[in-house]
Design a protein around this motif. Structure first.
Motif, PDB file in Angstrom:
ATOM      1  N   ALA A 161       0.836  -1.202   0.000  1.00  0.00           N
ATOM      2  CA  ALA A 161       0.000   0.000   0.000  1.00  0.00           C
ATOM      3  C   ALA A 161       0.870   1.252   0.000  1.00  0.00           C
ATOM      4  CB  ALA A 161      -0.916   0.016   1.216  1.00  0.00           C
ATOM      5  N   TYR A 162       2.049   1.142   0.636  1.00  0.00           N
ATOM      6  CA  TYR A 162       2.985   2.258   0.645  1.00  0.00           C
ATOM      7  C   TYR A 162       4.395   1.761   0.914  1.00  0.00           C
ATOM      8  CZ  TYR A 162       2.522   2.216   5.811  1.00  0.00           C
ATOM      9  OH  TYR A 162       2.490   1.857   7.133  1.00  0.00           O
ATOM     10  N   VAL A 163       5.366   2.628   0.585  1.00  0.00           N
ATOM     11  CA  VAL A 163       6.776   2.341   0.823  1.00  0.00           C
ATOM     12  C   VAL A 163       7.362   3.524   1.584  1.00  0.00           C
ATOM     13  CG1 VAL A 163       9.054   2.094  -0.290  1.00  0.00           C
ATOM     14  CG2 VAL A 163       7.088   0.845  -1.179  1.00  0.00           C
ATOM     15  N   ILE A 164       8.177   3.224   2.577  1.00  0.00           N
ATOM     16  CA  ILE A 164       8.931   4.254   3.285  1.00  0.00           C
ATOM     17  C   ILE A 164      10.362   4.191   2.775  1.00  0.00           C
ATOM     18  CG2 ILE A 164       9.830   5.011   5.516  1.00  0.00           C
ATOM     19  CD1 ILE A 164       7.192   4.096   6.740  1.00  0.00           C
ATOM     20  N   VAL A 165      10.885   5.356   2.353  1.00  0.00           N
ATOM     21  CA  VAL A 165      12.241   5.474   1.830  1.00  0.00           C
ATOM     22  C   VAL A 165      13.045   6.317   2.812  1.00  0.00           C
ATOM     23  CG1 VAL A 165      13.670   6.237  -0.107  1.00  0.00           C
ATOM     24  CG2 VAL A 165      11.355   5.380  -0.539  1.00  0.00           C
ATOM     25  N   CYS A 166      14.206   5.820   3.227  1.00  0.00           N
ATOM     26  CA  CYS A 166      15.038   6.521   4.206  1.00  0.00           C
ATOM     27  C   CYS A 166      16.466   6.687   3.710  1.00  0.00           C
ATOM     28  CB  CYS A 166      15.105   5.746   5.519  1.00  0.00           C
ATOM     29  SG  CYS A 166      13.532   5.504   6.343  1.00  0.00           S
ATOM     30  N   VAL A 167      17.065   7.814   4.115  1.00  0.00           N
ATOM     31  CA  VAL A 167      18.509   7.985   4.045  1.00  0.00           C
ATOM     32  C   VAL A 167      19.006   7.659   5.449  1.00  0.00           C
ATOM     33  CG1 VAL A 167      20.413   9.613   3.765  1.00  0.00           C
ATOM     34  CG2 VAL A 167      18.436   9.748   2.249  1.00  0.00           C
ATOM     35  N   ASP A 168      19.911   6.680   5.551  1.00  0.00           N
ATOM     36  CA  ASP A 168      20.437   6.228   6.839  1.00  0.00           C
ATOM     37  C   ASP A 168      21.898   6.644   7.001  1.00  0.00           C
ATOM     38  OD1 ASP A 168      17.995   4.968   7.179  1.00  0.00           O
ATOM     39  OD2 ASP A 168      18.790   2.933   7.004  1.00  0.00           O
ATOM     40  N   ASP A 169      22.357   6.692   8.267  1.00  0.00           N
ATOM     41  CA  ASP A 169      23.771   6.959   8.529  1.00  0.00           C
ATOM     42  C   ASP A 169      24.579   5.672   8.353  1.00  0.00           C
ATOM     43  OD1 ASP A 169      23.487   5.439  10.872  1.00  0.00           O
ATOM     44  OD2 ASP A 169      23.544   7.176  12.206  1.00  0.00           O
ATOM     45  N   ALA A 170      25.864   5.736   8.666  1.00  0.00           N
ATOM     46  CA  ALA A 170      26.746   4.585   8.467  1.00  0.00           C
ATOM     47  C   ALA A 170      26.368   3.382   9.326  1.00  0.00           C
ATOM     48  CB  ALA A 170      28.189   4.991   8.753  1.00  0.00           C
ATOM     49  N   ASN A 171      25.605   3.611  10.408  1.00  0.00           N
ATOM     50  CA  ASN A 171      25.186   2.528  11.297  1.00  0.00           C
ATOM     51  C   ASN A 171      23.755   2.077  11.045  1.00  0.00           C
ATOM     52  OD1 ASN A 171      27.669   2.475  12.763  1.00  0.00           O
ATOM     53  ND2 ASN A 171      27.040   4.400  13.712  1.00  0.00           N
ATOM     54  N   ALA A 172      23.195   2.454   9.906  1.00  0.00           N
ATOM     55  CA  ALA A 172      21.829   2.106   9.498  1.00  0.00           C
ATOM     56  C   ALA A 172      20.760   2.752  10.374  1.00  0.00           C
ATOM     57  CB  ALA A 172      21.646   0.597   9.428  1.00  0.00           C
TER      58      ALA A 172
END
Length: 133
Positions: free
Chosen positions: A111-122
């Motif tokens: 139904a939806y997708v969440i897109v994230c920019v993460d740091d080096a430790n996820a």
């Protein structure tokens, strides 16, 4: 004489069978819906296109990492339950193309997708939700 006649009849039958089995001219498969995404955190970003398939979501795009970053994608059902996830893995100081398949193995898909920019430790730095069109 019989050999040539048999070859000619066989050729006509083969051609007719090919034409009868061929799809109608102009018939095409409908395209899957797509959504553009752009999640920017400082000078880092993840951008591209989500393709909404029946039981998965494709993410195709670019990760720009300033320092070390990763892109994370989570597919969710209508009730908010996570169906599947995917990640680029950690990348440092550069621009990286990616193509990821995100499982969403339920009728109708995500139904939806969440897109994230993460740091080096996820750890998520910034996330944006994209609804299925």
């Amino acid at each position: 004489m019989k050999t040539h006649l048999a070859a000619a009849v066989g050729s006509v039958v083969l051609t007719a069978g090919t034409l009868l089995g061929a799809p109608a001219a102009g018939a095409q498969t409908a395209a899957y819906p797509t959504t553009a995404f752009d999640v920017t955190y400082g000078a880092s970003y993840v951008r591209g296109t989500l393709t909404w398939y029946n039981r998965s979501v494709g993410a195709d795009g670019t990760l720009r990492a300033v320092g070390c970053r990763s892109a994370w994608f989570g597919a969710y059902g209508a009730s908010g339950n996570e169906l599947g996830a995917g990640s680029t893995g950690t990348k440092c100081d550069g621009t990286y193309p990616f193509k990821i398949g995100i499982p969403a193995d339920v009728p109708g898909g995500a139904a939806y997708v969440i897109v994230c920019v993460d740091d080096a430790n996820a750890n998520p730095l910034k996330c944006v939700r994209y609804n299925r069109p």
